[in-house]
Motif scaffolding. Structure first.
Motif, PDB file in Angstrom:
ATOM      1  N   VAL A 146       0.826  -1.204   0.000  1.00 20.95           N
ATOM      2  CA  VAL A 146       0.000   0.000   0.000  1.00 20.95           C
ATOM      3  C   VAL A 146       0.865   1.261   0.000  1.00 20.95           C
ATOM      4  CG1 VAL A 146      -1.783   1.263   1.251  1.00 20.95           C
ATOM      5  CG2 VAL A 146      -1.811  -1.235   1.228  1.00 20.95           C
ATOM      6  N   ALA A 147       1.965   1.217   0.745  1.00 24.35           N
ATOM      7  CA  ALA A 147       2.797   2.418   0.896  1.00 24.35           C
ATOM      8  C   ALA A 147       4.271   2.025   0.847  1.00 24.35           C
ATOM      9  CB  ALA A 147       2.471   3.120   2.208  1.00 24.35           C
ATOM     10  N   PRO A 148       4.843   1.859  -0.342  1.00 27.93           N
ATOM     11  CA  PRO A 148       6.258   1.489  -0.453  1.00 27.93           C
ATOM     12  C   PRO A 148       7.176   2.636  -0.032  1.00 27.93           C
ATOM     13  CG  PRO A 148       5.365   1.968  -2.617  1.00 27.93           C
ATOM     14  CD  PRO A 148       4.204   1.992  -1.669  1.00 27.93           C
ATOM     15  N   ILE A 149       8.433   2.307   0.193  1.00 33.54           N
ATOM     16  CA  ILE A 149       9.460   3.308   0.480  1.00 33.54           C
ATOM     17  C   ILE A 149      10.132   3.678  -0.835  1.00 33.54           C
ATOM     18  CG2 ILE A 149      11.643   3.740   1.659  1.00 33.54           C
ATOM     19  CD1 ILE A 149      10.760   1.768   3.817  1.00 33.54           C
ATOM     20  N   GLN A 174      10.246  -6.894  -1.079  1.00 32.04           N
ATOM     21  CA  GLN A 174      10.583  -6.833  -2.502  1.00 32.04           C
ATOM     22  C   GLN A 174      11.296  -5.530  -2.808  1.00 32.04           C
ATOM     23  OE1 GLN A 174       7.166  -7.122  -5.075  1.00 32.04           O
ATOM     24  NE2 GLN A 174       8.341  -6.714  -6.929  1.00 32.04           N
ATOM     25  N   VAL A 175      12.233  -5.593  -3.765  1.00 27.02           N
ATOM     26  CA  VAL A 175      12.946  -4.399  -4.220  1.00 27.02           C
ATOM     27  C   VAL A 175      12.749  -4.266  -5.727  1.00 27.02           C
ATOM     28  CG1 VAL A 175      15.178  -3.257  -4.473  1.00 27.02           C
ATOM     29  CG2 VAL A 175      14.691  -4.575  -2.400  1.00 27.02           C
ATOM     30  N   GLU A 176      12.417  -3.056  -6.163  1.00 30.39           N
ATOM     31  CA  GLU A 176      12.319  -2.761  -7.592  1.00 30.39           C
ATOM     32  C   GLU A 176      13.383  -1.723  -7.936  1.00 30.39           C
ATOM     33  OE1 GLU A 176       8.477  -1.399  -8.667  1.00 30.39           O
ATOM     34  OE2 GLU A 176       7.515  -3.362  -8.493  1.00 30.39           O
ATOM     35  N   SER A 177      14.240  -2.034  -8.890  1.00 30.29           N
ATOM     36  CA  SER A 177      15.258  -1.082  -9.336  1.00 30.29           C
ATOM     37  C   SER A 177      15.753  -1.511 -10.703  1.00 30.29           C
ATOM     38  CB  SER A 177      16.420  -1.014  -8.348  1.00 30.29           C
ATOM     39  OG  SER A 177      17.318  -2.094  -8.546  1.00 30.29           O
ATOM     40  N   ILE A 178      16.612  -0.694 -11.289  1.00 30.61           N
ATOM     41  CA  ILE A 178      17.135  -1.017 -12.619  1.00 30.61           C
ATOM     42  C   ILE A 178      18.169  -2.136 -12.567  1.00 30.61           C
ATOM     43  CG2 ILE A 178      16.677   1.262 -13.579  1.00 30.61           C
ATOM     44  CD1 ILE A 178      19.637   1.943 -13.125  1.00 30.61           C
ATOM     45  N   VAL A 179      18.566  -2.584 -11.367  1.00 32.19           N
ATOM     46  CA  VAL A 179      19.485  -3.732 -11.249  1.00 32.19           C
ATOM     47  C   VAL A 179      18.809  -4.893 -10.519  1.00 32.19           C
ATOM     48  CG1 VAL A 179      21.630  -2.433 -11.407  1.00 32.19           C
ATOM     49  CG2 VAL A 179      20.521  -2.711  -9.182  1.00 32.19           C
ATOM     50  N   ASP A 180      17.469  -4.878 -10.456  1.00 29.67           N
ATOM     51  CA  ASP A 180      16.713  -5.956  -9.806  1.00 29.67           C
ATOM     52  C   ASP A 180      15.536  -6.356 -10.669  1.00 29.67           C
ATOM     53  OD1 ASP A 180      17.779  -6.327  -6.842  1.00 29.67           O
ATOM     54  OD2 ASP A 180      17.822  -4.180  -7.259  1.00 29.67           O
ATOM     55  N   SER A 217      19.480  11.254 -17.308  1.00 29.40           N
ATOM     56  CA  SER A 217      19.692   9.904 -16.755  1.00 29.40           C
ATOM     57  C   SER A 217      20.578   9.928 -15.512  1.00 29.40           C
ATOM     58  CB  SER A 217      20.313   8.984 -17.821  1.00 29.40           C
ATOM     59  OG  SER A 217      19.459   8.835 -18.930  1.00 29.40           O
ATOM     60  N   ASP A 218      20.396  10.967 -14.675  1.00 29.33           N
ATOM     61  CA  ASP A 218      21.210  11.068 -13.461  1.00 29.33           C
ATOM     62  C   ASP A 218      20.411  10.808 -12.192  1.00 29.33           C
ATOM     63  OD1 ASP A 218      19.694  13.331 -13.719  1.00 29.33           O
ATOM     64  OD2 ASP A 218      21.272  14.731 -13.098  1.00 29.33           O
ATOM     65  N   VAL A 219      19.153  10.438 -12.353  1.00 26.24           N
ATOM     66  CA  VAL A 219      18.287  10.156 -11.201  1.00 26.24           C
ATOM     67  C   VAL A 219      17.579   8.833 -11.435  1.00 26.24           C
ATOM     68  CG1 VAL A 219      16.257  10.875  -9.895  1.00 26.24           C
ATOM     69  CG2 VAL A 219      17.918  12.589 -10.635  1.00 26.24           C
ATOM     70  N   THR A 220      17.541   7.997 -10.403  1.00 24.53           N
ATOM     71  CA  THR A 220      16.795   6.742 -10.496  1.00 24.53           C
ATOM     72  C   THR A 220      16.069   6.479  -9.182  1.00 24.53           C
ATOM     73  OG1 THR A 220      16.898   4.390 -11.080  1.00 24.53           O
ATOM     74  CG2 THR A 220      18.675   5.257  -9.718  1.00 24.53           C
ATOM     75  N   LEU A 221      15.018   5.714  -9.290  1.00 28.28           N
ATOM     76  CA  LEU A 221      14.198   5.364  -8.131  1.00 28.28           C
ATOM     77  C   LEU A 221      14.417   3.912  -7.766  1.00 28.28           C
ATOM     78  CD1 LEU A 221      11.788   5.670  -6.103  1.00 28.28           C
ATOM     79  CD2 LEU A 221      10.263   5.195  -8.036  1.00 28.28           C
ATOM     80  N   VAL A 222      14.638   3.659  -6.468  1.00 29.50           N
ATOM     81  CA  VAL A 222      14.654   2.300  -5.929  1.00 29.50           C
ATOM     82  C   VAL A 222      13.434   2.188  -5.024  1.00 29.50           C
ATOM     83  CG1 VAL A 222      15.880   0.615  -4.520  1.00 29.50           C
ATOM     84  CG2 VAL A 222      17.160   2.173  -6.013  1.00 29.50           C
ATOM     85  N   ARG A 223      12.522   1.299  -5.382  1.00 28.96           N
ATOM     86  CA  ARG A 223      11.273   1.179  -4.641  1.00 28.96           C
ATOM     87  C   ARG A 223      11.303  -0.080  -3.785  1.00 28.96           C
ATOM     88  NH1 ARG A 223       7.365   1.715  -8.647  1.00 28.96           N
ATOM     89  NH2 ARG A 223       7.125   3.939  -8.269  1.00 28.96           N
ATOM     90  N   LEU A 224      11.027   0.101  -2.485  1.00 27.17           N
ATOM     91  CA  LEU A 224      11.043  -1.023  -1.548  1.00 27.17           C
ATOM     92  C   LEU A 224       9.640  -1.272  -1.004  1.00 27.17           C
ATOM     93  CD1 LEU A 224      14.015   0.248  -1.306  1.00 27.17           C
ATOM     94  CD2 LEU A 224      14.093  -0.860   0.900  1.00 27.17           C
ATOM     95  N   TYR A 225       9.300  -2.528  -0.883  1.00 27.64           N
ATOM     96  CA  TYR A 225       8.017  -2.895  -0.294  1.00 27.64           C
ATOM     97  C   TYR A 225       8.271  -3.562   1.062  1.00 27.64           C
ATOM     98  CZ  TYR A 225       6.120  -1.949  -4.899  1.00 27.64           C
ATOM     99  OH  TYR A 225       5.758  -1.334  -6.071  1.00 27.64           O
TER     100      TYR A 225
END
Length: 652
Positions: free
Chosen positions: A420-423, A458-464, A503-511
């Motif tokens: 519902v509310a990831p980091i 769970q982790v969502e990122s460009i390397v996961d 392309s200097d900012v990316t988001l890593v989303r954690l659940y």
């Protein structure tokens, strides 16, 4: 008082002009209010939110989450797909909608529960945080309209929560007004026994509120104001408006009964009760300034609203009310309400046989005994405050039948509490891009530490993207040297990187595994900031900002609780100096402050027993969350200390 007694009609006319000028804007006041304003100015979570709004609009930072659930159908059934498609198509062309991401237009199984009966769609909004809650109700209604039998459609997310919260808040405020005004009228009838006398405190309260709302309308065009300002301005306005008028009118009637002329009675009332309410009002305003220390728009709005309404009511009490009393004169007791004398509070107001005279005599005869009993009772009530646990509330504060709470509970049940509310961990490089090999290696090490945390689901990122891909694989995909493009990885990069902005900012989303308001989620935020971000937080790599609801809750709690000692100390010092100047005593102000602090902490103890321990939650119709709202200590200190000192001043 001289101006009011010599030129009463001029004073009344001046206030009539003020009222006429304020009324048109008072009715539009609500349009200037915001449903948001809950982030902490300058905090890590605020910087993360601002960065994601500026650099990654494709992630839909302001959104609604439409939740579709069926007991009998799955996403693979045509009836289920048709229902979801019909729901989303009703808002797709809305200018307030930035885009929609669902299983049905992406094929992403992450948006579907394991058994296939529940799915959700993210509806992006073309709005900032302040506007999202205001535009959400119409979109929610469209998404949920005409749900077929057997299909449950709910809409949740931050914007939906505040939309429901604001609606429930407004309905509760209306119910409170419908209950409060009749009760106030009954008390005033018992106090005065006259409809004329009763009408003056009510008139003062309503005038104060209308003028305050008119002033706040213009103030709302200069500084952001939260919708909460209405509740607290109305609550305090009614209270002090009735309070101040009650004291002055009561003293005026007493003087008339002594046989003095009307001008003399007005002058005596203003010089005694008027003087007391002036100093009391100043103390209330001084106490409320403590809330301004909170670097949060919502609480600064509350404080401004309460300060303005107290100032307006105070001004009207010392100018308009004396003028009205001069014009009314002995007619103050007209239109008597017949009732038995024993029910009249003012029946023996000037004699020595009344209840209050007898009570005062009993207390003064044994001051030590009553002091000990009172202090012991207050200490017992204050004791639970030592166990106070504070946190920011979640969806649980909403009634069970609200769509935001139902949707949230469905997501928690089917996808896990953290869904519902990831980091949101925002990673910004000072130079270079996030696709450089060295940085991808650092990022992979960072997300590896996050994945190993027991609280991370769970982790969502460009390397996961997939567990079978290595850092070298990601490097070759993103620099274009791979033998064939990996569409899933490239889609993740498009979603989580500002590819059109350097392309200097990316988001890593954690659940997380627990909901945003829990200690586990807050602990994870702390570990990310203090332990894990070291892999990236250096000049040659990147800056890390931790946001999302769990981080916002942690920052809010820290800001509010951290300001309480400073606020208490500041208010105590200012109040003590003010009282010393007014009372010309060193002992009386210290005694007043000590007793008021004791009463404040007794109220803290009651808050813990009711809202943290859940005592009486069935009777009061609420669900205890096992903690006290983080804003309660600061806000209630300012209100309780100011109002209790108010009555202390009347007695002194």
């Amino acid at each position: 008082s001289r101006i009011a007694t010599r030129h009463p009609w001029r004073v009344v006319a001046a206030w009539a002009l003020v009222m006429a000028a304020a009324a048109p804007f008072a009715v539009q006041f609500e349009d200037t209010l915001s449903g948001a304003g809950w982030d902490v100015a300058g905090s890590d979570s605020q910087r993360a939110r601002q960065l994601i709004e500026r650099e990654l609009p494709q992630t839909f930072p302001q959104n609604l989450v439409a939740v579709y659930h069926s007991e009998d159908l799955t996403v693979d059934d045509a009836a289920y797909a048709d229902a979801a498609d019909a729901s989303l198509s009703r808002v797709q062309a809305d200018p307030e909608v930035a885009g929609i991401v669902s299983y049905f237009n992406t094929g992403n199984r992450r948006l579907v529960s394991e058994d296939g009966t529940t799915s959700y769609a993210v509806v992006g909004l073309n709005a900032g945080e302040d506007e999202a809650a205001n535009i959400a109700p119409d979109l929610i209604s469209a998404l949920r309209r005409d749900a077929p039998a057997g299909m449950q459609i709910d809409v949740t997310g931050k914007a939906a929560m505040w939309a429901d919260f604001n609606r429930v808040n407004k309905e509760s405020m209306l119910k409170g007004e419908l209950m409060a005004w009749p009760l106030v009228m009954i008390v005033l009838i018992l106090a005065f026994g006259s409809l004329v006398a009763m009408s003056l405190p009510l008139l003062l309260a309503m005038l104060g509120l209308a003028t305050t709302f008119g002033l706040l309308y213009w103030l709302g065009h200069v500084v952001p104001l939260s919708i909460w300002v209405m509740n607290f301005a109305m609550m305090v306005g009614i209270g002090v408006g009735v309070d101040y008028a009650l004291f002055i009118v009561t003293r005026f009637r007493q003087e008339l009964r002594r046989g003095v002329t009307v001008p003399e009675a007005v002058t005596a009332a203003v010089e005694t009760s008027g003087k007391a309410i002036f100093f009391s009002g100043v103390i209330v305003i001084l106490a409320l300034t403590a809330v301004l220390l909170a670097p949060v728009v919502v609480f600064q709005s509350m404080a401004l609203g309460m300060i303005v309404v107290v100032a307006v009511v105070l001004a009207a009490s010392l100018t308009l009310l004396p003028a009205l009393l001069t014009l009314i004169g002995p007619r103050i007791d007209h239109w008597r309400v017949p009732m038995p004398e024993r029910f009249r509070i003012d029946a023996a107001v000037t004699g020595e046989s009344g209840f209050w005279h007898r009570w005062a005599t009993i207390v003064m005869a044994r001051p030590g005994l009553f002091a000990i009993i009172s202090i012991v009772v207050l200490l017992v009530l204050a004791f639970p405050a030592l166990d106070m646990k504070v946190a920011m509330p979640g969806m649980g504060v909403l009634p069970e039948d609200t769509t935001a709470r139902r949707g949230s509970e469905t997501l928690e049940r089917e996808f896990g509490p953290g869904s519902v509310a990831p980091i949101n961990v925002m990673v910004e490089r000072p130079s270079g891009t996030v696709f450089e090999p060295e940085f991808l290696a650092d990022l992979s090490a960072f997300t590896g530490e996050l994945s190993a945390d027991a609280e991370v689901a769970q982790v969502e990122s460009i390397v996961d993207v997939r567990p079978d891909m290595s850092v070298d694989d990601y490097v070759s995909v993103y620099d274009g040297s791979a033998s064939q493009p990996d569409e899933e990885a490239l889609a993740m990069a498009e979603a989580l990187v500002n590819t059109t902005g350097g392309s200097d900012v990316t988001l890593v989303r954690l659940y997380p595994k627990h909901s945003a308001e829990t200690d586990e989620a807050k602990g994870l935020v702390t570990r990310i900031r203090n332990d894990y971000s070291g892999a990236l937080s250096n000049p040659s790599s990147a800056r890390v900002f931790v946001g999302g609801v769990p981080a916002e809750n942690e920052d809010m709690t820290g800001a509010l609780v951290g300001r309480v000692p400073l606020a208490i100390l500041g208010v105590l010092i200012i109040t003590y100096i003010f009282l010393v100047l007014v009372l010309r005593s060193l002992v009386l102000p210290a005694k007043a402050i000590a007793l008021n602090l004791l009463s404040v902490f007794a109220n803290y103890g009651i808050l813990v027993v009711i809202f943290q321990y859940g005592f009486g939650e069935n009777i009061l119709a609420f669900d205890s969350q096992g903690f006290v709202n983080a804003w309660s200590p600061l806000l209630w200190f300012a209100l309780l200390f100011g109002l209790s000192m108010d009555y202390e001043m009347f007695l002194l």
